[in-house]
Write an enzyme that holds these catalytic residues in place. Structure first.
Site, short mmCIF file in Angstrom:
data_model
loop_
_atom_site.label_atom_id
_atom_site.label_comp_id
_atom_site.label_asym_id
_atom_site.label_seq_id
_atom_site.Cartn_x
_atom_site.Cartn_y
_atom_site.Cartn_z
N HIS A 84 34.38 -7.76 82.59
CA HIS A 84 34.76 -9.25 82.27
C HIS A 84 35.22 -9.33 80.84
O HIS A 84 36.50 -9.60 80.39
CB HIS A 84 33.71 -10.18 82.50
CG HIS A 84 34.36 -11.72 82.32
ND1 HIS A 84 34.56 -12.40 83.20
CD2 HIS A 84 34.28 -12.32 81.06
CE1 HIS A 84 34.83 -13.72 82.72
NE2 HIS A 84 34.68 -13.52 81.31
N GLU A 85 34.34 -8.95 80.09
CA GLU A 85 34.74 -9.01 78.36
C GLU A 85 35.90 -7.95 78.20
O GLU A 85 36.63 -8.00 77.13
CB GLU A 85 33.35 -8.67 77.64
CG GLU A 85 32.49 -9.62 78.04
CD GLU A 85 32.56 -11.06 77.74
OE1 GLU A 85 33.69 -11.37 77.08
OE2 GLU A 85 32.14 -12.00 78.50
N HIS A 139 39.16 -9.71 78.62
CA HIS A 139 39.47 -10.37 77.49
C HIS A 139 40.01 -9.56 76.35
O HIS A 139 41.02 -9.63 75.71
CB HIS A 139 38.15 -11.12 76.99
CG HIS A 139 37.97 -12.46 77.71
ND1 HIS A 139 38.73 -13.46 78.09
CD2 HIS A 139 36.75 -12.76 78.35
CE1 HIS A 139 38.27 -14.46 78.71
NE2 HIS A 139 36.93 -14.08 78.95
N HIS A 146 43.61 -8.54 77.07
CA HIS A 146 44.37 -9.61 76.82
C HIS A 146 44.66 -9.84 75.16
O HIS A 146 45.92 -9.88 74.74
CB HIS A 146 43.90 -10.83 77.28
CG HIS A 146 44.86 -12.09 77.73
ND1 HIS A 146 44.43 -13.16 78.08
CD2 HIS A 146 46.11 -12.14 77.63
CE1 HIS A 146 45.57 -14.04 78.11
NE2 HIS A 146 46.61 -13.09 77.89
#
Length: 446
Positions: A217-218, A221, A224
């Site tokens: 998940h991190e 980010h 991105h």
């Protein structure tokens, strides 16, 4: 003495006043001015549609839990405080799996290497550690990201808990990508932070599968932030991306943690190197969606409560906060709630955080991420052409374009919630009447 209800009412009144000063009808409209969702009605209809499609399964799940408690211990009725206890017993009886049983198969070095290989295949990048870069602690490592032999980004990886370190997991920007006054492009650098259990002497840190998904998940980010192609800092990476769209890449990357072919990349017994055994893998996948309908309804309840608090607020006669919550629960709740429950008085997401009139963002972004991932399911999990499209339309533009337009470019259509329901094992075979179907603003302050 410790009742903070008055403060909550003051917060709502102040938000409404601020919205009026900025020429919005209410705080919900002000909140959506910088989000992907266009109107309050669109948000309410989005949430009510998920309610209608999820509630039948949630009711079945709760009925199953009631029957289990009745058969096991003779409980005539299941109270709020019974639900977590019997849910865990039922989960164990159905799937016989625990996170601790999985730890030996997810040593951190193997998980990290497999994750790097996955994103390398998808986005044609390579990631290498640079031991020459100094950091504030021996556990913190630095990596450089390359494409075609050219460095494009870097990140610090700080995985383990230690004294005086903030808890939780997050990605933060160390430096944004931007073009300086001399025309030179400054490369983005990210902080990727978790709080996993440190390794024992002579052995690697062993992760639970939940921690693996947190890391993915991190890192989503981080991608991105790091793979942006925008040279203006204010809209490069995650900057300028609407709140209800910024979780798309992070939740998107989590999906690979549940794919057999990827689990082979990221798992390997820390002593033998054996990948996750088939029988254990099947139990892990089978348990993935345990009580997913009940969980979905809980999140939708919180989302609608938050939105109805702020949409249609009447400053002359504001509805009591407890009544707003009770109205939502009367229409939606599947799990019983104790009369003395005052959850809303500690709901820091909307009263002390940034989610006011925006808690729906969790589900909104989940729909985006699940629908985006479904294209890989349809055309190949490691399809580089699709990966190139995701990079070009989702990751590279940052906040420079409307995310609704970008999603349509990538998916070829508007988002569809079907993939989210399918990934959660929710089968809407029986559609109930939408709560509040007679009014798109049911339960709001009037």
């Amino acid at each position: 003495r410790w009742d903070n209800g008055g403060v909550m009412e003051e917060i709502l009144a102040a938000r409404h006043e601020m919205a009026g000063l900025l020429d919005f009808a209410d705080y919900a409209e002000l909140s959506l001015a910088t989000k992907m969702a266009a109107t309050p009605q669109q948000v309410v209809e989005f949430l009510q549609d998920l309610v209608a499609r999820s509630r039948p399964q949630a009711l079945r799940e709760f009925s199953e839990l009631q029957q289990f408690a009745r058969d096991r211990d003779g409980l005539a009725s299941l109270q709020a405080w019974d639900v977590p206890y019997y849910s865990e017993l039922l989960r164990r009886s159905l799937y016989a799996i625990s996170e601790q049983e999985l730890r030996p198969f997810f040593p951190a070095p193997r998980v990290i290497a497999g994750m790097f290989e996955l994103v390398g295949r998808l986005f044609t990048i390579s990631i290498e550690q640079d031991e020459s870069i100094r950091s504030n602690h021996p556990d913190v490592t630095f990596y450089r990201v390359h494409r075609g032999g050219v460095e494009i980004a870097g990140f610090y990886l700080d995985l383990y808990a230690r004294d005086n370190k903030r808890g939780g997991a997050w990605m933060a920007d160390c430096r944004n990508r931007y073009r300086d006054s001399r025309g030179n492009t400054r490369l983005p650098v990210a902080f990727l932070t978790c709080n996993f259990t440190p390794s024992a002497v002579g052995e690697p840190s062993l992760l639970t599968h939940g921690e693996v998904t947190t890391l993915f998940h991190e890192f989503g980010h981080g991608l991105h932030h790091m793979l942006t192609g925008v040279d203006v800092a204010a809209v490069s990476g995650i900057n300028g991306v609407p709140w209800d769209a910024v979780e798309l890449p992070s939740q998107f990357l989590e999906n690979w943690c549940w794919q057999k072919s990827v689990l082979e990349l990221i798992s390997g017994h820390y002593q033998t190197g054996e990948t996750l055994p088939g029988e254990l893998l099947e139990r892990l996948l089978a348990a993935k969606n345990f009580q997913s309908g009940m969980l979905m309804m809980r999140q939708l309840e919180l989302s609608l409560f938050d939105f109805h608090l702020h949409h249609g607020y009447d400053p002359l006669k504001p509805a009591p906060i407890q009544r707003v919550l009770d109205d939502v629960r009367d229409k939606l709740s599947v799990v019983p709630v104790a009369d003395f429950n005052r959850f809303q008085h500690g709901f820091s997401h909307i009263f002390a955080g940034g989610y006011a009139a925006g808690y729906y963002s969790y589900k909104w972004a989940e729909v985006l991420s699940a629908d985006a991932f479904s294209r890989f399911e349809e055309e190949g999990l490691f399809n580089r052409d699709i990966g190139k499209g995701f990079l070009h339309w989702i990751l590279e533009p940052g906040g420079s374009r409307d995310p609704a337009e970008l999603f349509r470019e990538f998916r070829g259509r508007d988002p569809d919630s079907e993939a989210l329901l399918r990934h959660n094992g929710i089968h809407a075979d029986t559609i109930v009447e939408r709560p509040g179907a007679d009014s798109s603003r049911a339960g709001e302050n009037q």
